[in-house]
Each structure stands twice: as C-alpha cells, then as structure tokens.
Write a protein that holds these residues in place. Structure first.
Motif, PDB file in Angstrom:
ATOM      1  N   ALA A   1       0.819  -1.216   0.000  1.00 52.74           N
ATOM      2  CA  ALA A   1       0.000   0.000   0.000  1.00 52.74           C
ATOM      3  C   ALA A   1       0.854   1.268   0.000  1.00 52.74           C
ATOM      4  O   ALA A   1       0.452   2.291  -0.540  1.00 52.74           O
ATOM      5  CB  ALA A   1      -0.932  -0.002   1.211  1.00 52.74           C
ATOM      6  N   GLY A   2       2.034   1.199   0.603  1.00 55.12           N
ATOM      7  CA  GLY A   2       2.869   2.397   0.684  1.00 55.12           C
ATOM      8  C   GLY A   2       3.900   2.520  -0.414  1.00 55.12           C
ATOM      9  O   GLY A   2       4.763   3.412  -0.371  1.00 55.12           O
TER      10      GLY A   2
ATOM     11  N   THR B   1       5.292   5.443  -8.790  1.00 59.21           N
ATOM     12  CA  THR B   1       6.124   5.260  -9.985  1.00 59.21           C
ATOM     13  C   THR B   1       6.599   3.816 -10.161  1.00 59.21           C
ATOM     14  O   THR B   1       7.133   3.469 -11.215  1.00 59.21           O
ATOM     15  CB  THR B   1       7.352   6.180  -9.913  1.00 59.21           C
ATOM     16  OG1 THR B   1       8.043   5.923  -8.676  1.00 59.21           O
ATOM     17  CG2 THR B   1       6.930   7.636  -9.961  1.00 59.21           C
ATOM     18  N   TRP B   2       6.412   2.995  -9.119  1.00 58.74           N
ATOM     19  CA  TRP B   2       6.862   1.604  -9.198  1.00 58.74           C
ATOM     20  C   TRP B   2       5.855   0.769  -9.983  1.00 58.74           C
ATOM     21  O   TRP B   2       4.639   0.941  -9.832  1.00 58.74           O
ATOM     22  CB  TRP B   2       7.011   1.005  -7.814  1.00 58.74           C
ATOM     23  CG  TRP B   2       8.251   1.425  -7.081  1.00 58.74           C
ATOM     24  CD1 TRP B   2       9.001   2.539  -7.312  1.00 58.74           C
ATOM     25  CD2 TRP B   2       8.850   0.737  -5.994  1.00 58.74           C
ATOM     26  NE1 TRP B   2      10.045   2.607  -6.440  1.00 58.74           N
ATOM     27  CE2 TRP B   2       9.982   1.502  -5.596  1.00 58.74           C
ATOM     28  CE3 TRP B   2       8.563  -0.416  -5.288  1.00 58.74           C
ATOM     29  CZ2 TRP B   2      10.804   1.123  -4.550  1.00 58.74           C
ATOM     30  CZ3 TRP B   2       9.379  -0.798  -4.247  1.00 58.74           C
ATOM     31  CH2 TRP B   2      10.500  -0.033  -3.887  1.00 58.74           C
TER      32      TRP B   2
ATOM     33  N   ASP C   1       1.436 -21.235  -6.700  1.00 61.96           N
ATOM     34  CA  ASP C   1       1.140 -20.410  -5.530  1.00 61.96           C
ATOM     35  C   ASP C   1       1.998 -19.143  -5.543  1.00 61.96           C
ATOM     36  O   ASP C   1       1.510 -18.044  -5.272  1.00 61.96           O
ATOM     37  CB  ASP C   1       1.401 -21.192  -4.249  1.00 61.96           C
ATOM     38  CG  ASP C   1       0.567 -22.462  -4.165  1.00 61.96           C
ATOM     39  OD1 ASP C   1      -0.663 -22.363  -4.346  1.00 61.96           O
ATOM     40  OD2 ASP C   1       1.140 -23.541  -3.928  1.00 61.96           O
ATOM     41  N   PHE C   2       3.265 -19.315  -5.864  1.00 60.61           N
ATOM     42  CA  PHE C   2       4.181 -18.178  -5.952  1.00 60.61           C
ATOM     43  C   PHE C   2       3.681 -17.151  -6.968  1.00 60.61           C
ATOM     44  O   PHE C   2       3.752 -15.943  -6.747  1.00 60.61           O
ATOM     45  CB  PHE C   2       5.573 -18.689  -6.344  1.00 60.61           C
ATOM     46  CG  PHE C   2       6.561 -17.608  -6.654  1.00 60.61           C
ATOM     47  CD1 PHE C   2       7.214 -16.933  -5.637  1.00 60.61           C
ATOM     48  CD2 PHE C   2       6.850 -17.265  -7.975  1.00 60.61           C
ATOM     49  CE1 PHE C   2       8.137 -15.932  -5.929  1.00 60.61           C
ATOM     50  CE2 PHE C   2       7.771 -16.271  -8.275  1.00 60.61           C
ATOM     51  CZ  PHE C   2       8.413 -15.599  -7.244  1.00 60.61           C
ATOM     52  N   ALA C   3       3.130 -17.635  -8.085  1.00 58.43           N
ATOM     53  CA  ALA C   3       2.706 -16.753  -9.181  1.00 58.43           C
ATOM     54  C   ALA C   3       1.469 -15.937  -8.842  1.00 58.43           C
ATOM     55  O   ALA C   3       1.144 -14.982  -9.554  1.00 58.43           O
ATOM     56  CB  ALA C   3       2.454 -17.579 -10.441  1.00 58.43           C
ATOM     57  N   LYS C   4       0.760 -16.283  -7.781  1.00 61.41           N
ATOM     58  CA  LYS C   4      -0.471 -15.578  -7.426  1.00 61.41           C
ATOM     59  C   LYS C   4      -0.219 -14.165  -6.898  1.00 61.41           C
ATOM     60  O   LYS C   4      -1.117 -13.328  -6.901  1.00 61.41           O
ATOM     61  CB  LYS C   4      -1.249 -16.371  -6.371  1.00 61.41           C
ATOM     62  CG  LYS C   4      -1.804 -17.695  -6.859  1.00 61.41           C
ATOM     63  CD  LYS C   4      -2.492 -18.437  -5.726  1.00 61.41           C
ATOM     64  CE  LYS C   4      -3.015 -19.797  -6.172  1.00 61.41           C
ATOM     65  NZ  LYS C   4      -3.635 -20.553  -5.055  1.00 61.41           N
ATOM     66  N   ILE C   5       0.976 -13.907  -6.434  1.00 57.88           N
ATOM     67  CA  ILE C   5       1.256 -12.629  -5.786  1.00 57.88           C
ATOM     68  C   ILE C   5       1.983 -11.697  -6.748  1.00 57.88           C
ATOM     69  O   ILE C   5       2.995 -12.078  -7.348  1.00 57.88           O
ATOM     70  CB  ILE C   5       2.106 -12.835  -4.523  1.00 57.88           C
ATOM     71  CG1 ILE C   5       1.340 -13.698  -3.522  1.00 57.88           C
ATOM     72  CG2 ILE C   5       2.472 -11.497  -3.887  1.00 57.88           C
ATOM     73  CD1 ILE C   5       2.123 -14.000  -2.271  1.00 57.88           C
ATOM     74  N   SER C   6       1.472 -10.479  -6.862  1.00 57.85           N
ATOM     75  CA  SER C   6       2.155  -9.473  -7.662  1.00 57.85           C
ATOM     76  C   SER C   6       3.365  -8.944  -6.899  1.00 57.85           C
ATOM     77  O   SER C   6       3.341  -8.851  -5.656  1.00 57.85           O
ATOM     78  CB  SER C   6       1.204  -8.321  -7.998  1.00 57.85           C
ATOM     79  OG  SER C   6       0.154  -8.778  -8.827  1.00 57.85           O
ATOM     80  N   LEU C   7       4.406  -8.610  -7.642  1.00 57.66           N
ATOM     81  CA  LEU C   7       5.645  -8.145  -7.039  1.00 57.66           C
ATOM     82  C   LEU C   7       5.963  -6.729  -7.494  1.00 57.66           C
ATOM     83  O   LEU C   7       5.726  -6.365  -8.643  1.00 57.66           O
ATOM     84  CB  LEU C   7       6.799  -9.073  -7.441  1.00 57.66           C
ATOM     85  CG  LEU C   7       6.674 -10.535  -7.020  1.00 57.66           C
ATOM     86  CD1 LEU C   7       7.822 -11.351  -7.600  1.00 57.66           C
ATOM     87  CD2 LEU C   7       6.654 -10.654  -5.503  1.00 57.66           C
ATOM     88  N   PRO C   8       6.538  -5.914  -6.597  1.00 57.15           N
ATOM     89  CA  PRO C   8       6.958  -4.572  -7.007  1.00 57.15           C
ATOM     90  C   PRO C   8       8.230  -4.672  -7.843  1.00 57.15           C
ATOM     91  O   PRO C   8       9.129  -5.450  -7.534  1.00 57.15           O
ATOM     92  CB  PRO C   8       7.226  -3.869  -5.673  1.00 57.15           C
ATOM     93  CG  PRO C   8       7.608  -4.978  -4.749  1.00 57.15           C
ATOM     94  CD  PRO C   8       6.809  -6.172  -5.176  1.00 57.15           C
TER      95      PRO C   8
ATOM     96  N   VAL D   1      12.168  -2.434   0.771  1.00 58.10           N
ATOM     97  CA  VAL D   1      11.799  -3.148  -0.458  1.00 58.10           C
ATOM     98  C   VAL D   1      10.433  -2.730  -0.982  1.00 58.10           C
ATOM     99  O   VAL D   1      10.093  -3.000  -2.141  1.00 58.10           O
ATOM    100  CB  VAL D   1      11.832  -4.684  -0.256  1.00 58.10           C
ATOM    101  CG1 VAL D   1      13.227  -5.146   0.090  1.00 58.10           C
ATOM    102  CG2 VAL D   1      10.805  -5.145   0.773  1.00 58.10           C
ATOM    103  N   THR D   2       9.644  -2.057  -0.138  1.00 61.66           N
ATOM    104  CA  THR D   2       8.344  -1.571  -0.597  1.00 61.66           C
ATOM    105  C   THR D   2       8.352  -0.069  -0.863  1.00 61.66           C
ATOM    106  O   THR D   2       7.300   0.539  -1.062  1.00 61.66           O
ATOM    107  CB  THR D   2       7.253  -1.894   0.438  1.00 61.66           C
ATOM    108  OG1 THR D   2       7.610  -1.342   1.713  1.00 61.66           O
ATOM    109  CG2 THR D   2       7.055  -3.394   0.567  1.00 61.66           C
ATOM    110  N   GLY D   3       9.548   0.531  -0.861  1.00 60.54           N
ATOM    111  CA  GLY D   3       9.669   1.928  -1.256  1.00 60.54           C
ATOM    112  C   GLY D   3       9.286   2.941  -0.204  1.00 60.54           C
ATOM    113  O   GLY D   3       9.100   4.119  -0.523  1.00 60.54           O
TER     114      GLY D   3
END
Length: 405
Positions: A5-6, A10-11, A142-149, A395-397
């Motif tokens: 959320a934070g 731009t990411w 399962d790994f593919a279900k999550i979006s990554l920054p 890692v989440t900016g």
C-alpha cells in the motif's frame, strides 16, 4: 494493495510470473549438488554438511534425477511460508521436490533477495493457500499468485546496497550484544564457583536425613488420572531451585503412588534430575507436600542442622559439581547420573551461618547479572525487529534510500 500500500506510484506492480519463470531443466553432468537452507542460504552439499556437522548425505531423488540451477536462480524449499526462498550464487542441482525460479531481465537478484525474505512478502505468501502443514513448501502456481513490485533496475540496486549496509550495521551490533551475554554468563558461573571455594568439603549423602534416605521415584507412572497424585519429572524442573507449579504437573493413579511411599515429597525437599537432562534442581513448595517423583529424579531430604537449602542448591549448580559429574560419567554410553554418584558428590560445608550469608550473596549477585542479561536480550529482540521492519520498508519503497545514503 495490502503489503504494498505504501509503495511509490512510480513503481510497477507486476505478476510474479512476469518476474520469474519456473526452471524445469534436468541437471547437467557437472552440476554440483546444492542444499538450500534459511540459515546458510544455498551451499554445495559438502560445504553445508561441513558447516552443520551433518554427515548424512542428502540424496532423496538420486543424483541423476534432479533440477538444474543457474547462479542468481531462486529456490523455493522447505518452510517456504517462513521465508524459505533462497537465492543461489552457484551453478548446480537440487532435488525435484524444490521449485527453481529463473529471474527475468527486469529482476535485479540483489534486490529480490531482500524482497522475497521480507516479512511483508512472507505474510502475503501465506494467503495464497490454506491449511498448509508446518514446513510444507509452496509450488510455482502459488508463488505466481502474488504481484511483485518492480522498481527501475538502478533503484533495485540502490535498495539492495542500502540494505546490505544497514543490516550489516545492525548484525554487528547484535553480535556484540550476544558476546556480552556470553561474557555475563561466564561471569555468573565464575561468581558461583569462586564464592564456594575455600571451604571444607563433604559428600551429599552425609547431609541427608537418616529417616528419609535419598531415593528415586515411580518407575511407570501410567496415564494421567483426574484427581490423582501429582509427580515431578525432569521436564517439570525449570529454574535454579524453583518449585514446579502444582497445576502444571502430571498425575498418576493413587494405586500406583501408594507403592512408592518411600519417595513421597515434603515441603523443603530438594529434587534433582538424574536422567539424560541431569543436574536440574528444584526445592519442593508447601503445596506439593504429598506429591511424588519419577525414576529420573531423586529426592534429597536435607538435615537443616547441617546445611542451608539455598546454599545446597547453589553448590549443586556450581561449576565444581558439573565438572565432578562430567568426570564420573565420562565415557558412558548414556550420559546420566545415578543415585550413587549423586550421593558421593562433594559439597562445600562452611558453618551454617556462613552458608546463609553465601546463599544470600549469590542470590543478589546472580540476580543483577540475570537482569543485565535480560536487558541485553531485549535489546537484541528490538534490534531484530528494527532489522525486519527496515527490510520491509525499503523493499516496498517506504524509505528513500538516496536520502539515507
């Protein structure tokens, strides 16, 4: 957005399958066998066994039926829901039980090494499926279900460098505090040993009430019985002379306990474990009068005209006693005390008034050391929490690493 959320607007937020694909190639003839672990990362199996002292060669799938791994691949292994995704710096092979992730061109492995171990990501990973057994690993689906920054490559590198630097500082501080704890522990042991030196010595058996000789307890306690007779075993003895809590003790049938009247306990009795976890000491509290004990524990009913109970406890917990016991059981197949060794254990025996003074002094001195140890342990806990929060924030900016440089 959840854990992201934070993240900066731009990411890019991309499906995991855009950042990684599953590598399925079989191992190559010259691939070295790799072992992934959360503590040591990914290592050649021989080096892993050397570090851990494990002499058992892991060859579950067979050397000719494994997955190829390239440097900078990531391996999903056991306990993946506790952060078990490791970056490999080696070319090699792993068991087919593991999932191998091949990074795409948008991935800077140094950054994703931190991202995939961050608490925020690990917590999000746990939401991909339900009711996984502790230690079970996830699969690529399962790994593919999550979006990554996916920040720009130069920002990924900057974050990785920042975390390398800042976590190294925290880790150094934690190591210093851990060394302090070791020094305090050594000082505590030395304080007890030095204070007990210089006295005349006798044997434990000479301090025992003749009417209530030393004895072990019930051989087979059976299943717990509601309203039965409580008994003390080695696992019930927690502190240095502290009595177990009655409510935490197991029970045996009155019929079984009645056959062991010799080992019935009274308030003030000393109980010593003699089984594999030997050397733990408890003093029986008033509410445990009438309780019993197991065959791996011994009751010592002291003569109050000869020895102070608290002083006796410190003597049994001293370095001198530990060294004596170690010498007596040296070379034994099963390291445990027996009744005879315990009875012959040398115990310092100054005058009774001096015993009480020594016991009070040791209670005070060790309490101060224990307080310092507890404060240091809390500092380490806070430092680890800070480290974990810093990783997730970076890692989440949520941390501008350019300003923090």
């Amino acid at each position: 957005m959840g854990w992201l959320a934070g993240a900066p607007s731009t990411w890019r937020l991309m499906p995991a399958k855009a950042s990684f694909s599953e590598r399925r190639e079989p191992n190559l003839p010259d691939d070295v066998h790799l072992t992934p672990s959360q503590i040591h990362g990914v290592l050649p199996q021989a080096e892993y066994m050397s570090r851990t002292g494990n002499s058992v060669v892991q060859n579950i799938q067979g050397q000719d039926n494994m997955k190829h791994v390239d440097p900078d691949d990531f391996i999903i292994h056991l306990r993946s829901f506790q952060g078990g995704i490791e970056r490999s710096t080696y070319k090699g092979k792993v068991s087919t039980a593991y999932t191998v992730l091949k990074p795409s061109k948008i991935v800077v492995p140094d950054y994703f090494r931190w991202l995939l171990k961050s608490d925020g990501y690990v917590q999000e990973l746990r939401t991909t499926t339900n009711q996984l057994r502790d230690g079970q690993s996830i699969k690529f689906r399962d790994f593919a279900k999550i979006s990554l920054p996916v920040p720009l490559p130069e920002e990924q590198r900057a974050i990785a460098e920042y975390l390398d630097r800042e976590t190294a500082r925290i880790d150094t501080l934690i190591e210093e505090q851990q060394r302090l704890i070791e020094m305090l522990g050594e000082r505590r042991v030395a304080t007890v040993a030095e204070t007990l030196d210089g006295s005349q010595w006798t044997q434990v058996r000479r301090l025992v009430d003749h009417d209530r000789p030393m004895t072990y307890g019930i051989l087979q306690c059976g299943e717990p019985v509601e309203g039965g007779v409580v008994y003390i075993g080695p696992s019930d003895i927690k502190g240095e002379g502290l009595s177990p809590h009655r409510d935490a003790l197991r029970t045996t049938a009155p019929e079984i306990a009645s056959a062991y009247k010799r080992s019935v306990l009274k308030s003030g009795d000393v109980v010593v474990s003699i089984g594999p976890a030997y050397g733990k000491v408890a003093v029986v509290s008033d509410d445990l009068t009438g309780a019993n004990l197991t065959q791996d524990t011994v009751r010592i009913a002291l003569r109050p005209d000869l020895v102070d109970t608290r002083f006796f406890v410190w003597a049994l917990l001293s370095r001198q006693t530990a060294e004596y016991w170690d010498y007596q059981i040296m070379g034994a197949t099963f390291r445990r005390l027996n009744l005879g060794t315990l009875a012959r254990t040398p115990i310092p025996l100054p005058a009774l008034q001096e015993q009480r003074r020594i016991a009070a002094y040791l209670d005070e001195r060790t309490a101060k050391i224990d307080s310092l140890i507890a404060e240091t342990e809390r500092f380490i806990e806070l430092a680890r929490e800070r480290r974990s929060a810093l990783i997730t924030a970076a890692v989440t900016g949520q941390v501008d690493v350019r300003e923090a440089a």
